[in-house]
Design a protein around this motif. Sequence first.
Motif, PDB file in Angstrom:
ATOM      1  N   GLY A  18      -6.104 -13.076   3.982  1.00  0.00           N
ATOM      2  CA  GLY A  18      -5.741 -12.913   2.581  1.00  0.00           C
ATOM      3  C   GLY A  18      -5.746 -11.482   2.082  1.00  0.00           C
ATOM      4  O   GLY A  18      -5.338 -11.226   0.957  1.00  0.00           O
ATOM      5  N   SER A  19      -6.213 -10.558   2.905  1.00  0.00           N
ATOM      6  CA  SER A  19      -6.246  -9.186   2.400  1.00  0.00           C
ATOM      7  C   SER A  19      -4.905  -8.495   2.639  1.00  0.00           C
ATOM      8  O   SER A  19      -4.156  -8.841   3.551  1.00  0.00           O
ATOM      9  CB  SER A  19      -7.371  -8.409   3.092  1.00  0.00           C
ATOM     10  N   VAL A  20      -4.657  -7.530   1.797  1.00  0.00           N
ATOM     11  CA  VAL A  20      -3.417  -6.767   1.926  1.00  0.00           C
ATOM     12  C   VAL A  20      -3.694  -5.567   2.810  1.00  0.00           C
ATOM     13  O   VAL A  20      -4.698  -4.881   2.616  1.00  0.00           O
ATOM     14  CB  VAL A  20      -2.944  -6.270   0.547  1.00  0.00           C
ATOM     15  N   ILE A  21      -2.876  -5.323   3.799  1.00  0.00           N
ATOM     16  CA  ILE A  21      -3.041  -4.078   4.539  1.00  0.00           C
ATOM     17  C   ILE A  21      -1.719  -3.330   4.622  1.00  0.00           C
ATOM     18  O   ILE A  21      -0.642  -3.902   4.463  1.00  0.00           O
ATOM     19  CB  ILE A  21      -3.661  -4.257   5.944  1.00  0.00           C
ATOM     20  N   LEU A  22      -1.858  -2.048   4.861  1.00  0.00           N
ATOM     21  CA  LEU A  22      -0.691  -1.174   4.868  1.00  0.00           C
ATOM     22  C   LEU A  22      -0.167  -1.032   6.290  1.00  0.00           C
ATOM     23  O   LEU A  22      -0.937  -0.965   7.244  1.00  0.00           O
ATOM     24  CB  LEU A  22      -1.075   0.193   4.325  1.00  0.00           C
ATOM     25  N   PHE A  75      -5.473  -0.817   8.984  1.00  0.00           N
ATOM     26  CA  PHE A  75      -4.042  -0.541   8.921  1.00  0.00           C
ATOM     27  C   PHE A  75      -3.340  -1.287  10.040  1.00  0.00           C
ATOM     28  O   PHE A  75      -3.955  -1.631  11.036  1.00  0.00           O
ATOM     29  CB  PHE A  75      -3.762   0.957   9.094  1.00  0.00           C
ATOM     30  N   LEU A 131      -4.596  12.401   8.557  1.00  0.00           N
ATOM     31  CA  LEU A 131      -3.249  12.151   8.057  1.00  0.00           C
ATOM     32  C   LEU A 131      -3.288  11.547   6.666  1.00  0.00           C
ATOM     33  O   LEU A 131      -2.455  11.807   5.831  1.00  0.00           O
ATOM     34  CB  LEU A 131      -2.546  11.140   8.960  1.00  0.00           C
ATOM     35  N   LEU A 132      -4.289  10.705   6.485  1.00  0.00           N
ATOM     36  CA  LEU A 132      -4.354   9.993   5.219  1.00  0.00           C
ATOM     37  C   LEU A 132      -5.205  10.736   4.202  1.00  0.00           C
ATOM     38  O   LEU A 132      -5.589  10.185   3.186  1.00  0.00           O
ATOM     39  CB  LEU A 132      -4.876   8.586   5.461  1.00  0.00           C
ATOM     40  N   GLY A 133      -5.531  11.960   4.569  1.00  0.00           N
ATOM     41  CA  GLY A 133      -6.123  12.824   3.564  1.00  0.00           C
ATOM     42  C   GLY A 133      -7.595  12.597   3.297  1.00  0.00           C
ATOM     43  O   GLY A 133      -8.100  13.020   2.276  1.00  0.00           O
ATOM     44  N   PHE A 164       3.816   5.129   5.308  1.00  0.00           N
ATOM     45  CA  PHE A 164       3.784   3.673   5.387  1.00  0.00           C
ATOM     46  C   PHE A 164       5.186   3.094   5.277  1.00  0.00           C
ATOM     47  O   PHE A 164       5.997   3.543   4.491  1.00  0.00           O
ATOM     48  CB  PHE A 164       2.923   3.096   4.252  1.00  0.00           C
ATOM     49  N   ASN A 205       3.843  -3.177   3.499  1.00  0.00           N
ATOM     50  CA  ASN A 205       2.512  -3.754   3.517  1.00  0.00           C
ATOM     51  C   ASN A 205       2.629  -5.241   3.798  1.00  0.00           C
ATOM     52  O   ASN A 205       3.721  -5.796   3.810  1.00  0.00           O
ATOM     53  CB  ASN A 205       1.754  -3.468   2.224  1.00  0.00           C
ATOM     54  N   THR A 206       1.507  -5.867   4.073  1.00  0.00           N
ATOM     55  CA  THR A 206       1.557  -7.271   4.428  1.00  0.00           C
ATOM     56  C   THR A 206       0.240  -7.936   4.058  1.00  0.00           C
ATOM     57  O   THR A 206      -0.763  -7.264   3.815  1.00  0.00           O
ATOM     58  CB  THR A 206       1.842  -7.435   5.934  1.00  0.00           C
ATOM     59  N   ILE A 207       0.289  -9.254   4.019  1.00  0.00           N
ATOM     60  CA  ILE A 207      -0.933 -10.004   3.759  1.00  0.00           C
ATOM     61  C   ILE A 207      -1.405 -10.584   5.093  1.00  0.00           C
ATOM     62  O   ILE A 207      -0.652 -11.276   5.775  1.00  0.00           O
ATOM     63  CB  ILE A 207      -0.680 -11.128   2.741  1.00  0.00           C
ATOM     64  N   GLN A 249     -10.996   1.589   6.547  1.00  0.00           N
ATOM     65  CA  GLN A 249      -9.876   0.811   6.033  1.00  0.00           C
ATOM     66  C   GLN A 249      -9.014   0.336   7.194  1.00  0.00           C
ATOM     67  O   GLN A 249      -8.835   1.044   8.175  1.00  0.00           O
ATOM     68  CB  GLN A 249      -9.064   1.682   5.074  1.00  0.00           C
TER      69      GLN A 249
END
Lengths: 930, 159
Positions: A619-623, A494, A539-541, A610, A613-615, A492
Amino acid sequence: MDDLLSEFLTETTESLDLVDVELVKFEQEPTNSGILDNIFRLVHTIKGTCGFLGLPRLEALAHSAETLMGKYREGAAPTSEGVSLILETIDRLKEILEQLEQEGAEPDGSDSDLIEQLDAMSQHVMDVMNGVEEDAPASEQPAAPVAEQEVERDIKPGEVSLDELEAAFLAAPGPDDDFSPEPSAVVTEEKPEDEVKAPEEAAKTPAPVMAAKMPEKKDEAKAKEGGAVKAQTIRVNVETLEQLMTMVSELVLTRNQLLEMVRRLDDSEFKVPLQRLSNVTAELQEGVMKTRMQPIGNAWQKLPRIIRDLSKDLDKKIDLQMIGAETELDRQVLEQIKDPLTHMVRNSADHGLETTEGRLAAGKSEVGKVTLSAYHEGGHIIIKIADDGQGLPTDKIKSKVIANGIATEAELEEMTENQIHKLIFHAGLSTAEKVTNVSGRGVGMDVVRTNIELIGGTVDLNSVAGEGTTFMIKIPLTLAIVSALIVESSGQRFAIPQLAVLELVKSNAKAEHRIEMINDSPVLRLRNKLLPVISMSKLLGNDKVINLSTIPKDDEADEEAEAAAVDQNVFVVVVQVGGQTFGIVVDAVFHTEEIVVKPMSSMLREITMFSGNTILGDGSVILIVDPNGIAQAVARDHAGQENNHVHAHESIEAISPEEKTALLVFRAGSSELKAVPLSLVTRLEEIKVEDIECSNNRDLVQYRGKLMPLIYIDDNLTHVEEGLQPILVFADENHSMGLVVDEIVDIVEDRLTIEISSEKTGIVGSAIIRGKATEVIDVGYYLPKAFDDWLEKRESFTNVNRELQLLLVDDSAFFRNLLSPLLSSAGYRVTMVESAKDALRLKDAGSQFDVIVSDIEMPEMDGITFAEHLKNDEKWGNTPIIALSSHTNQDVIERGRAAGFRDYVAKFDREGLIESIRECKVTTEKEAAA
Amino acid sequence: MSNNSSELNSLDGTSEYVTVHINEQLFGLPIEQVEDVFMPDAITEVPLSNPEVAGVLNLRGRIVTAIDMRKRLGLPPYDKDKVPMAVGIEYQQESYGLIIDRVGEVLRLGNRTFEKNPANLDVRWGSISAGVHRLDGQILVLLDVERILDINGEKSNAA
């Protein structure tokens, strides 16, 4: 006209308009102290600004008006005369401002008429107030005569109709009012007779000017375009900008799609125009972004002047240092922070710094220092205002707090000094003994706090007597645009704010920059220093239970994984948050990108990891990762070294998803991983090998004043030959046992499902924990090995009574296997069933139990329904039933209680469960006896 | 929480609902709360979030928080082969998408068919349902948007 003045004009005009509106509101709702506070602050600000711009007329007027309002604020009942008088003052202020705007200087003239009235009114109000204190009914009497003298003869207090006030208010010409000269002339013709007699007598000029001339003047001003001030800047609603921003983002996305399409066509006529479109889009994007960003220095421009004037006024030598003026922040945030900052700097110079004599007496340099600094820190902007003055006067604050009834003496006793200091943010608390022109009317710090909190920021202070006071403002960057590093972890992407990033280090097991482990803590050797690192995926489990030096992929066998890991590159993003530097391990690093930080949905805001978030362009959303949140997690990871992060810890706990179990993963006897529920382990210890003694063919160690037997996973094993031996200590009130292990690997939180149960003694079964097959050990098997009587003792005790029959209902074989030895060791005869249905079948078959322990989450029939079934049952209705669950939220507990559960115990809370069963038994016996 | 719009509407006779299917069960959402219907695409998971939050996604330049309605209702996960749909909802100036199996139609329902949640309704369901409608051949469960979005249970005490 200099910038300062023109800005002042724009601002003050706006404030005055606001005061008008608020005053009218206030008159309608005289008990609403919020409105009054607001007016008071506005006027206070105007006064303050006039003071250092050298506008004595405006300042004097505002000061008197403020004094009168101060009385109302202290609790005097506002009268309509009073309000009218203030309105009139506002009108006068506006009039002067208009001339100021045209001529660039304050017009000559005197306002003694109004000032006298205002002061007389203040005096009168005070008299009334004192009167009230002595003798309440008397309050009406003195009010009338004074009011008559001062303002009006015909109408008694409170008799002025709302319409008249409205008229008076309307008559006040603001620069933005656009009613025609005629109606205002009409209104003001009546005004001197009806309402405002005084101006006619004492100062004939201002009122008529106001009435007749002002509209003309305004027209003149418009005609001459004397409002050059207004033409220089246009105020745009942030919403408009926000919308523009969104549309530009859309445009960028569309452009990117087009580019992608054209790229596939080899020789397209679209290419050139598209290139052009692309450039224009990029420029547009940049432009729109720029409209929102400004260096904080813009808000500081006035400060040197303010300090200079202050220094003269107060006869202090002040040195103002400004650091980080180039720090950019969102326009809106900047606007909001401007006033509080000015207030605070002024406060620091006025109250914070001692007088020159005071400084010399304290052995300090003659020149007092006020330092203003700004910098970005993990998604926030930190602004610090520090002085090297006397520190906050704790005793003075205390007495003031008590005097104002903000807290009692007893409450203060409980507080730390810092907590007491923070009370200065409380509304209506000012410690300055002398009300100076500069500050000290009890506005200020609470205004500061309110304004900062409005934009989601916080303000904190730290004061050391004799050394100075530092205020720290922390404003979130939620509106800002930041440059961010795009990284990948666990597949993923970030974004990490570039501002926090110091450097990037590539690392693999062979490389110079290798990640090494100290016990469980991974560290990176970087330029002869050790840098703590933390894995992003952990961290993100979604981490695997493996130390970072190998980082294997999930399911591969150990060796294979290790071999692969040697070539596996990881990247360490070295970040700095405050004074803390650490590395974040990620799988890949892409590029940096300018991103528009959008706040997280309120539903997700509690995830401290976090900041938003942003685009992205595609076009994808990331944290967006909040380095602050990570820093807290790092601190937490390093086993509670820093207690001040407890808060962050809690918030993480609160959101930890679903039923995860903390497991201690270790190796013992073989290379396979083993695990035991962490809650069963009392302590982790490392003992010196020399301390291990052998007696009666058993290894023992002195532990907490008692002999503790050491038990091995396998009887053939022994302890290490030298150095430290890690052991897991299991203990109850009487016994403790040390389980010798080779290595403690990690503590993980994971869902625990026993996949394969075991034939092997001492092992409950195998489970997949973080992607690795792990043996879960059966503590119940080892306990009796340590003390043969561990079980017997209990039994002998329980035998006297009678062995208690206990029914355990749990769908998970693991828990049944885990709990049954524990419960039997506590002296119960345990019957286990795997579903509520089976339990009901036992009931129908006529079985009887003393206590039922039931899981809540079960397929088919859950624990709650089960309990409800039993509640009114004639056979089992009186059998106490204890709920066992990993959910411990209050709601579930309440529901459980309602359904008839006696008690609610968290899974793995071994002591709690046994205690609870014991209690149940006692109560039941009592009930039986009664 | 009797002030939710569906109950209010039902007082004056009829109101319209967008029906959706989740795991073969029919649900209804008050039409005035439904902004749009879209296909959830490229959902970005949010680590550490409540599992009922499917993630965030970009819907025409807005960031939408997607709620997995199957998880919210304690149902088995979505069939990987089938394309789920989402109902866009605007709540307190924030955009949400409820992921469902498919969208049905718009129904006008009166309070004649309305009933309160049956007492034995699953607690999970009951906590986000505003009642049910008896339809021919099936039952429609009314969803309460406010309570669906109260995933962290902040207001659950009021429910």
